[in-house]
Design a protein around this motif. Structure first.
Motif, PDB file in Angstrom:
ATOM      1  N   ASP A 415       0.809  -1.213   0.000  1.00  0.00           N
ATOM      2  CA  ASP A 415       0.000   0.000   0.000  1.00  0.00           C
ATOM      3  C   ASP A 415       0.848   1.272   0.000  1.00  0.00           C
ATOM      4  O   ASP A 415       0.375   2.336  -0.424  1.00  0.00           O
ATOM      5  N   PHE A 416       2.089   1.167   0.488  1.00  0.00           N
ATOM      6  CA  PHE A 416       2.956   2.341   0.588  1.00  0.00           C
ATOM      7  C   PHE A 416       4.334   2.017  -0.009  1.00  0.00           C
ATOM      8  O   PHE A 416       5.345   1.996   0.700  1.00  0.00           O
ATOM      9  N   PRO A 417       4.389   1.748  -1.303  1.00  0.00           N
ATOM     10  CA  PRO A 417       5.665   1.355  -1.916  1.00  0.00           C
ATOM     11  C   PRO A 417       6.736   2.432  -1.806  1.00  0.00           C
ATOM     12  O   PRO A 417       7.937   2.119  -1.713  1.00  0.00           O
ATOM     13  N   GLU A 418       6.318   3.721  -1.812  1.00  0.00           N
ATOM     14  CA  GLU A 418       7.305   4.783  -1.726  1.00  0.00           C
ATOM     15  C   GLU A 418       7.944   4.834  -0.336  1.00  0.00           C
ATOM     16  O   GLU A 418       9.151   5.109  -0.194  1.00  0.00           O
ATOM     17  N   VAL A 419       7.154   4.546   0.716  1.00  0.00           N
ATOM     18  CA  VAL A 419       7.705   4.487   2.077  1.00  0.00           C
ATOM     19  C   VAL A 419       8.632   3.287   2.203  1.00  0.00           C
ATOM     20  O   VAL A 419       9.728   3.379   2.777  1.00  0.00           O
ATOM     21  N   LEU A 420       8.196   2.143   1.667  1.00  0.00           N
ATOM     22  CA  LEU A 420       9.029   0.943   1.689  1.00  0.00           C
ATOM     23  C   LEU A 420      10.379   1.214   1.029  1.00  0.00           C
ATOM     24  O   LEU A 420      11.437   0.894   1.589  1.00  0.00           O
ATOM     25  N   ALA A 421      10.358   1.820  -0.139  1.00  0.00           N
ATOM     26  CA  ALA A 421      11.595   2.093  -0.866  1.00  0.00           C
ATOM     27  C   ALA A 421      12.485   3.066  -0.097  1.00  0.00           C
ATOM     28  O   ALA A 421      13.714   2.918  -0.056  1.00  0.00           O
ATOM     29  N   ARG A 422      11.876   4.079   0.532  1.00  0.00           N
ATOM     30  CA  ARG A 422      12.656   5.068   1.278  1.00  0.00           C
ATOM     31  C   ARG A 422      13.352   4.431   2.470  1.00  0.00           C
ATOM     32  O   ARG A 422      14.539   4.694   2.737  1.00  0.00           O
ATOM     33  N   LEU A 423      12.648   3.556   3.208  1.00  0.00           N
ATOM     34  CA  LEU A 423      13.249   2.916   4.372  1.00  0.00           C
ATOM     35  C   LEU A 423      14.275   1.865   3.968  1.00  0.00           C
ATOM     36  O   LEU A 423      15.293   1.673   4.660  1.00  0.00           O
ATOM     37  N   GLN A 424      14.029   1.168   2.866  1.00  0.00           N
ATOM     38  CA  GLN A 424      15.029   0.212   2.370  1.00  0.00           C
ATOM     39  C   GLN A 424      16.312   0.937   1.970  1.00  0.00           C
ATOM     40  O   GLN A 424      17.417   0.461   2.256  1.00  0.00           O
ATOM     41  N   LYS A 425      16.161   2.084   1.328  1.00  0.00           N
ATOM     42  CA  LYS A 425      17.335   2.869   0.944  1.00  0.00           C
ATOM     43  C   LYS A 425      18.092   3.338   2.185  1.00  0.00           C
ATOM     44  O   LYS A 425      19.335   3.299   2.213  1.00  0.00           O
ATOM     45  N   PHE A 426      17.351   3.787   3.210  1.00  0.00           N
ATOM     46  CA  PHE A 426      17.989   4.223   4.447  1.00  0.00           C
ATOM     47  C   PHE A 426      18.787   3.066   5.054  1.00  0.00           C
ATOM     48  O   PHE A 426      19.940   3.242   5.462  1.00  0.00           O
ATOM     49  N   TYR A 427      18.181   1.872   5.101  1.00  0.00           N
ATOM     50  CA  TYR A 427      18.887   0.722   5.677  1.00  0.00           C
ATOM     51  C   TYR A 427      20.110   0.352   4.842  1.00  0.00           C
ATOM     52  O   TYR A 427      21.187   0.073   5.398  1.00  0.00           O
ATOM     53  N   ASP A 428      19.963   0.312   3.521  1.00  0.00           N
ATOM     54  CA  ASP A 428      21.073  -0.072   2.656  1.00  0.00           C
ATOM     55  C   ASP A 428      22.268   0.852   2.838  1.00  0.00           C
ATOM     56  O   ASP A 428      23.427   0.405   2.855  1.00  0.00           O
ATOM     57  N   GLN A 429      22.005   2.146   3.002  1.00  0.00           N
ATOM     58  CA  GLN A 429      23.094   3.095   3.238  1.00  0.00           C
ATOM     59  C   GLN A 429      23.736   2.857   4.596  1.00  0.00           C
ATOM     60  O   GLN A 429      24.963   2.935   4.746  1.00  0.00           O
ATOM     61  N   TRP A 430      22.898   2.554   5.594  1.00  0.00           N
ATOM     62  CA  TRP A 430      23.431   2.247   6.934  1.00  0.00           C
ATOM     63  C   TRP A 430      24.279   0.983   6.895  1.00  0.00           C
ATOM     64  O   TRP A 430      25.391   0.953   7.441  1.00  0.00           O
ATOM     65  N   TRP A 431      23.773  -0.061   6.244  1.00  0.00           N
ATOM     66  CA  TRP A 431      24.503  -1.330   6.181  1.00  0.00           C
ATOM     67  C   TRP A 431      25.840  -1.153   5.448  1.00  0.00           C
ATOM     68  O   TRP A 431      26.848  -1.752   5.846  1.00  0.00           O
ATOM     69  N   ALA A 432      25.863  -0.348   4.411  1.00  0.00           N
ATOM     70  CA  ALA A 432      27.103  -0.104   3.678  1.00  0.00           C
ATOM     71  C   ALA A 432      28.174   0.487   4.588  1.00  0.00           C
ATOM     72  O   ALA A 432      29.379   0.299   4.345  1.00  0.00           O
ATOM     73  N   GLY A 433      27.746   1.179   5.644  1.00  0.00           N
ATOM     74  CA  GLY A 433      28.702   1.763   6.569  1.00  0.00           C
ATOM     75  C   GLY A 433      29.281   0.780   7.566  1.00  0.00           C
ATOM     76  O   GLY A 433      30.376   1.009   8.091  1.00  0.00           O
ATOM     77  N   VAL A 434      28.561  -0.313   7.864  1.00  0.00           N
ATOM     78  CA  VAL A 434      29.050  -1.279   8.851  1.00  0.00           C
ATOM     79  C   VAL A 434      29.573  -2.568   8.217  1.00  0.00           C
ATOM     80  O   VAL A 434      30.394  -3.262   8.823  1.00  0.00           O
ATOM     81  N   GLU A 435      29.124  -2.886   7.018  1.00  0.00           N
ATOM     82  CA  GLU A 435      29.481  -4.169   6.405  1.00  0.00           C
ATOM     83  C   GLU A 435      30.988  -4.385   6.249  1.00  0.00           C
ATOM     84  O   GLU A 435      31.477  -5.503   6.501  1.00  0.00           O
ATOM     85  N   PRO A 436      31.771  -3.372   5.864  1.00  0.00           N
ATOM     86  CA  PRO A 436      33.209  -3.625   5.674  1.00  0.00           C
ATOM     87  C   PRO A 436      33.938  -4.122   6.911  1.00  0.00           C
ATOM     88  O   PRO A 436      35.005  -4.738   6.796  1.00  0.00           O
ATOM     89  N   THR A 437      33.397  -3.861   8.101  1.00  0.00           N
ATOM     90  CA  THR A 437      34.092  -4.261   9.335  1.00  0.00           C
ATOM     91  C   THR A 437      33.378  -5.387  10.079  1.00  0.00           C
ATOM     92  O   THR A 437      33.711  -5.662  11.234  1.00  0.00           O
ATOM     93  N   ILE A 438      32.421  -6.034   9.417  1.00  0.00           N
ATOM     94  CA  ILE A 438      31.671  -7.104  10.093  1.00  0.00           C
ATOM     95  C   ILE A 438      32.612  -8.174  10.644  1.00  0.00           C
ATOM     96  O   ILE A 438      32.432  -8.677  11.748  1.00  0.00           O
ATOM     97  N   ASP A 439      33.630  -8.538   9.884  1.00  0.00           N
ATOM     98  CA  ASP A 439      34.525  -9.610  10.314  1.00  0.00           C
ATOM     99  C   ASP A 439      35.809  -9.107  10.961  1.00  0.00           C
ATOM    100  O   ASP A 439      36.787  -9.853  11.095  1.00  0.00           O
ATOM    101  N   VAL A 440      35.809  -7.848  11.387  1.00  0.00           N
ATOM    102  CA  VAL A 440      36.890  -7.339  12.234  1.00  0.00           C
ATOM    103  C   VAL A 440      36.507  -7.658  13.677  1.00  0.00           C
ATOM    104  O   VAL A 440      35.523  -7.131  14.193  1.00  0.00           O
ATOM    105  N   ILE A 441      37.255  -8.543  14.310  1.00  0.00           N
ATOM    106  CA  ILE A 441      36.921  -9.044  15.650  1.00  0.00           C
ATOM    107  C   ILE A 441      37.735  -8.312  16.700  1.00  0.00           C
ATOM    108  O   ILE A 441      38.966  -8.198  16.597  1.00  0.00           O
ATOM    109  N   GLU A 442      37.071  -7.794  17.715  1.00  0.00           N
ATOM    110  CA  GLU A 442      37.765  -7.190  18.852  1.00  0.00           C
ATOM    111  C   GLU A 442      38.322  -8.339  19.699  1.00  0.00           C
ATOM    112  O   GLU A 442      37.570  -9.162  20.219  1.00  0.00           O
ATOM    113  N   PRO A 443      39.655  -8.445  19.848  1.00  0.00           N
ATOM    114  CA  PRO A 443      40.252  -9.639  20.452  1.00  0.00           C
ATOM    115  C   PRO A 443      40.319  -9.604  21.977  1.00  0.00           C
ATOM    116  O   PRO A 443      40.182  -8.545  22.603  1.00  0.00           O
ATOM    117  N   VAL A 444      40.576 -10.768  22.554  1.00  0.00           N
ATOM    118  CA  VAL A 444      40.951 -10.883  23.958  1.00  0.00           C
ATOM    119  C   VAL A 444      42.430 -10.513  24.048  1.00  0.00           C
ATOM    120  O   VAL A 444      43.265 -11.050  23.314  1.00  0.00           O
TER     121      VAL A 444
END
Length: 594
Positions: A415-444
């Motif tokens: 019913d609200f495809p434009e809202v869906l697209a806007r929030l998906q875009k917001f998430y995709d931009q957020w994920w692009a900021g964290v994805e490169p360091t997903i497998d950087v582990i803070e060690p003991v």
């Protein structure tokens, strides 16, 4: 001439008056800040939020005197919430993104809330649950708390605390372990906070007190007097015990109010009361109309209590605030409202809530991501929700309007495809900021002068979920355990010991777990014995070292040379026929002096 003298006199008096006002403003003492964070209590677990069984008169009174954020969100589980509170950064950004599985330590290069308060002249104290690291440099006293009265792990039944007890609690004062106390754990944390706050109040120094309870998290061990109030109150016995534990929280909040009044500290103290994730044992009784519970991406998993009071702060009348707000907002809000100084390069994912708090205007178009790493590894759109005012994007394809559909029963994505697209875009931009360091582990960290002997546990196994005494007792997890990521600060020889049970116990490798906690509380589940013959030590990609266990041994040990820098370790047990039995749930690494 006469008029000139009168003007001079008037000007002089004006200057004096301005000077006095400025001096008065400069002398105005900074407010104390107290944050009380409960463990596993949900938004619905307050009588002021409509709970039909539970009574919380002290917290209800605080709510009547506070700003109540009604669209406030935390992480769906506890470690990520705590890291977000301490750093103002999203969990996948600060790296403390999950409870177990080796992804639960904050980055060392970012400032924390207590460090910022401390740098601005505050005394800082933690009382209770830290859950952001048990070894140097991740302990509370390493991250800005001058006084820490605390327990390790996620709670008193975690793998590191193992046989600890709610009624007679073993705890730490900074880096020193104590004998167990003579009082219920939540009372101990509040008592310790009161004693410390009184010293700061007497010295005239403002303080930041973080009272982080491990209750009402299970195991469900209420005090008898608290349980008696709710025994039989519902058909759900777990909920009745849970409500008894919350009654104790409420009593302690009443004690806090009494302490503030006795010490004439109420007017100039900011009190924040909040919880760390969605509902748990109270959900079957009442969930405030929300869908989901702890761990879920629906509102029932992350919408939280947030009450804030500062009588002297000029915040206007007590009221409900509907603006979408996130736990990462609290640190930048304190910095803004209290004029705290931070380094210019300090950045946050959260924002200051000055507009709804001081300017009495709601935020518009406020969007943020709620996500944690799961139990093993963070994945795109998994355990994720985009909060944008009244909209919720759950996962990738579910869209809900919380105002029209607070129970999130009607997916309106079509019913609200434009809202869906806007929030998906917001998430995709957020994920692009964290994805490169997903497998950087803070060690003991090992090899430090601050902690020459370091204990790691199965909770540090990367992408393996074994973080409590029941799973350790049942020998859960892969037969070869999991990999622990290390950083060695000092080149040299190390003694490495592996054990089936915590090193502080007298249990042998082949013993069953104890029948009771240290305080005599019966164990929740039966354990499993292992016919341990020997242990296997795997450092980096070196050839594994196999060491036979001595008769009646409690540990198996070897020595090895470790260069300065990053390493991995994996240890496990074998039987006499060479079969792999289980991982080494406890590992101690000690640098051998040269």
């Amino acid at each position: 001439m006469r008029r000139w003298r009168e003007l001079v006199k008037t000007s002089f008096l004006s200057v004096v008056l301005v000077s006095l006002v400025c001096t008065s403003l400069q002398a105005e003492p900074k407010p104390n800040v107290i944050i009380v964070l409960t463990d596993d209590q949900g938004y619905a677990d307050l009588s002021c939020h409509g709970n039909p069984v539970l009574k919380t008169p002290a917290i209800d009174q605080l709510a009547r005197e506070s700003l109540s954020f009604e669209n406030f969100h935390v992480a769906p589980v506890c470690t990520p919430t705590r890291g977000e509170l301490m750093t103002g950064l999203d969990a996948l950004h600060n790296k403390a993104s999950m409870v177990p599985a080796g992804r639960n330590l904050m980055r060392r290069d970012i400032p924390t809330m207590p460090e910022i308060f401390q740098a601005n002249g505050y005394a800082t104290g933690l009382f209770g649950k830290w859950h952001l690291g048990d070894t140097y440099p991740h302990r509370p006293m390493d991250r800005g708390f001058e006084q820490s009265v605390w327990h390790k792990g996620w709670g008193l039944a975690s793998e590191i605390e193992f046989d600890n007890d709610y009624y007679y609690t073993r705890y730490y004062v900074n880096d020193q372990s104590t004998e167990f106390s003579d009082r219920y754990c939540a009372n101990l944390w509040f008592d310790s906070a009161f004693e410390w706050m009184a010293k700061q109040q007497a010295s005239g120094k403002p303080f930041f007190a973080y009272v982080a309870l491990n209750t009402p998290h299970g195991p469900l061990y209420p005090q008898e007097k608290d349980y008696a109030l709710y025994q039989g109150a519902s058909k759900n016995e777990a909920a009745n015990k849970f409500f008894g534990m919350i009654h104790n929280v409420d009593e302690n909040m009443a004690r806090l109010e009494e302490w503030l009044n006795q010490h004439q500290a109420k007017e100039n103290t900011i009190v924040v009361f909040m919880n760390d994730n969605g509902g748990t044992n109270g959900v079957p009784i009442y969930n405030a109309g929300m869908r989901g519970r702890k761990g879920d991406a629906y509102d029932g998993g992350h919408r939280a209590i947030c009450l804030m009071r500062w009588p002297q702060g000029g915040w206007g009348p007590p009221r409900s605030i509907q603006s979408a707000a996130h736990i990462t907002d609290l640190l930048p809000t304190f910095i803004d409202l209290l004029d705290l100084t931070v380094k210019p390069e300090t950045a946050f994912d959260g924002i200051s809530l000055r507009k709804p708090i001081v300017e009495l205007t709601e935020l518009k178009d406020r969007c943020f991501v709620v996500q944690f790493g799961g139990r093993e590894r963070p994945e795109k759109y998994l355990h994720a929700c985009v909060v944008c005012d009244n909209w919720r994007l759950v996962g990738k394809e579910e869209l809900y309007d919380i105002v029209a559909d607070p129970g999130q029963t009607n997916n309106v994505a079509h019913d609200f495809p434009e809202v869906l697209a806007r929030l998906q875009k917001f998430y995709d931009q957020w994920w692009a900021g964290v994805e490169p360091t997903i497998d950087v582990i803070e060690p003991v960290v090992i090899g430090s002068a601050q902690e020459p002997s370091v204990v790691a546990t199965s909770n540090n196994w990367l992408e393996v979920d074994v973080d409590n005494r029941n799973r350790v007792s049942q020998a859960a997890g892969p037969a070869e355990g999991g990999v622990i990521h290390l950083e060695n600060l000092t080149d040299g020889e190390f003694k490495i010991e592996i054990a089936r049970w915590p090193f502080y116990t007298d249990l042998k490798l082949t013993d069953p777990p104890p029948a009771t906690t240290i305080g005599g509380t019966p164990w929740e589940t039966k354990g499993k014995t292992l016919p341990v013959w020997g242990g296997v030590f795997q450092v980096d990609d070196r050839h594994p070292v196999v060491v036979e266990a001595g008769r009646d041994a409690q540990v198996i040990e070897t020595t090895t040379h470790l260069t300065q820098g990053r390493h991995t370790f994996q240890g496990w047990f074998r039987d006499a026929r060479g079969h792999e039995l289980a991982g080494a749930y406890y590992v101690r690494m000690t640098r051998i002096p040269q």
